[in-house]
Design a protein around this motif. Structure first.
Motif, PDB file in Angstrom:
ATOM      1  N   ALA A  66       0.565  -1.250  -0.013  1.00 30.09           N
ATOM      2  CA  ALA A  66       0.052   0.072   0.103  1.00 30.09           C
ATOM      3  C   ALA A  66       0.936   1.096  -0.166  1.00 30.09           C
ATOM      4  N   ARG A  67       0.353   2.105  -0.523  1.00 29.22           N
ATOM      5  CA  ARG A  67       1.093   4.207  -0.985  1.00 29.22           C
ATOM      6  C   ARG A  67       0.536   5.234   0.211  1.00 29.22           C
ATOM      7  N   PHE A  68       1.159   4.171   1.090  1.00 35.08           N
ATOM      8  CA  PHE A  68       0.510   5.322   2.215  1.00 35.08           C
ATOM      9  C   PHE A  68       1.406   6.981   2.307  1.00 35.08           C
ATOM     10  N   ILE A  98      -8.138   4.687   4.756  1.00 30.56           N
ATOM     11  CA  ILE A  98      -9.230   3.391   3.539  1.00 30.56           C
ATOM     12  C   ILE A  98      -8.042   3.177   2.566  1.00 30.56           C
ATOM     13  N   ILE A  99      -7.003   3.227   2.630  1.00 30.75           N
ATOM     14  CA  ILE A  99      -6.697   2.672   1.899  1.00 30.75           C
ATOM     15  C   ILE A  99      -6.354   1.548   2.412  1.00 30.75           C
ATOM     16  N   PHE A 100      -6.009   1.055   3.387  1.00 27.31           N
ATOM     17  CA  PHE A 100      -5.433  -0.365   4.165  1.00 27.31           C
ATOM     18  C   PHE A 100      -6.748  -1.437   4.245  1.00 27.31           C
ATOM     19  N   GLN A 101      -8.329  -0.570   4.542  1.00 26.83           N
ATOM     20  CA  GLN A 101      -9.381  -1.143   4.247  1.00 26.83           C
ATOM     21  C   GLN A 101      -9.607  -1.766   3.255  1.00 26.83           C
ATOM     22  N   HIS A 102      -9.830  -1.044   2.036  1.00 37.63           N
ATOM     23  CA  HIS A 102      -9.766  -1.799   0.556  1.00 37.63           C
ATOM     24  C   HIS A 102      -9.017  -2.567   0.173  1.00 37.63           C
TER      25      HIS A 102
END
Length: 149
Positions: A59-61, A127-131
């Protein structure tokens, strides 16, 4: 180079199993990390999306691109919300939807070196993590979409 699976590939709907030996997926995860870092519109990719039904994603955080192995999360703010920009997915090209997500979560995962990491995140990172976590559960964002366009 890996191939990205797209809907309706059945692997996308399977619950992934834990990674038992990190070294067995390290080369692929590093390749996926390079892909995310070099693809401006890609914010994450999971092992199931490249045909490996194991629990890890890249993931790109806001703090940088990370590899997360056997991740978990805990809800800190029980009110689901979504960003007005909505979500898309490289496994569902051309589809965008508004999805309710928890904005503040606590996460844990193993790093590529086997170190257990704990931290809180919010906003777009959450949101990125959950997706990506949903991909590990065999869930596509369209099953949670409030509005698609």
């Amino acid at each position: 180079m890996f191939s990205i699976l797209t809907f309706p590939n059945p692997i996308l709907f399977q619950k992934a199993i834990d990674v038992e030996h990190i070294y067995s997926v390290t080369p692929l995860l590093n390749e996926m990390k390079t892909f995310v870092e070099n693809s401006p519109h890609v914010l994450g990719i999971s092992l199931p999306q490249v045909g490996v039904s194991k629990r890890a994603f890249v993931a790109r955080f806001t703090t940088g691109t990370e590899i997360l192995i056997n991740p978990n999360f805990y809800i800190l703010d029980p009110t689901p919300n979504s960003l007005p920009s909505g979500e898309g997915c490289i496994s569902l090209p051309g589809i965008i939807g508004i999805v309710p997500r928890y904005l503040i979560i606590r996460i844990s995962y193993l790093s590529i070196f086997g170190e257990r990491i704990f931290r809180e995140m919010g906003g777009m990172d959450s949101i990125i993590f959950q997706h990506e976590f949903d991909h590990l559960e065999g869930i596509l964002f369209t099953s949670k979409t409030l509005q698609a366009f």
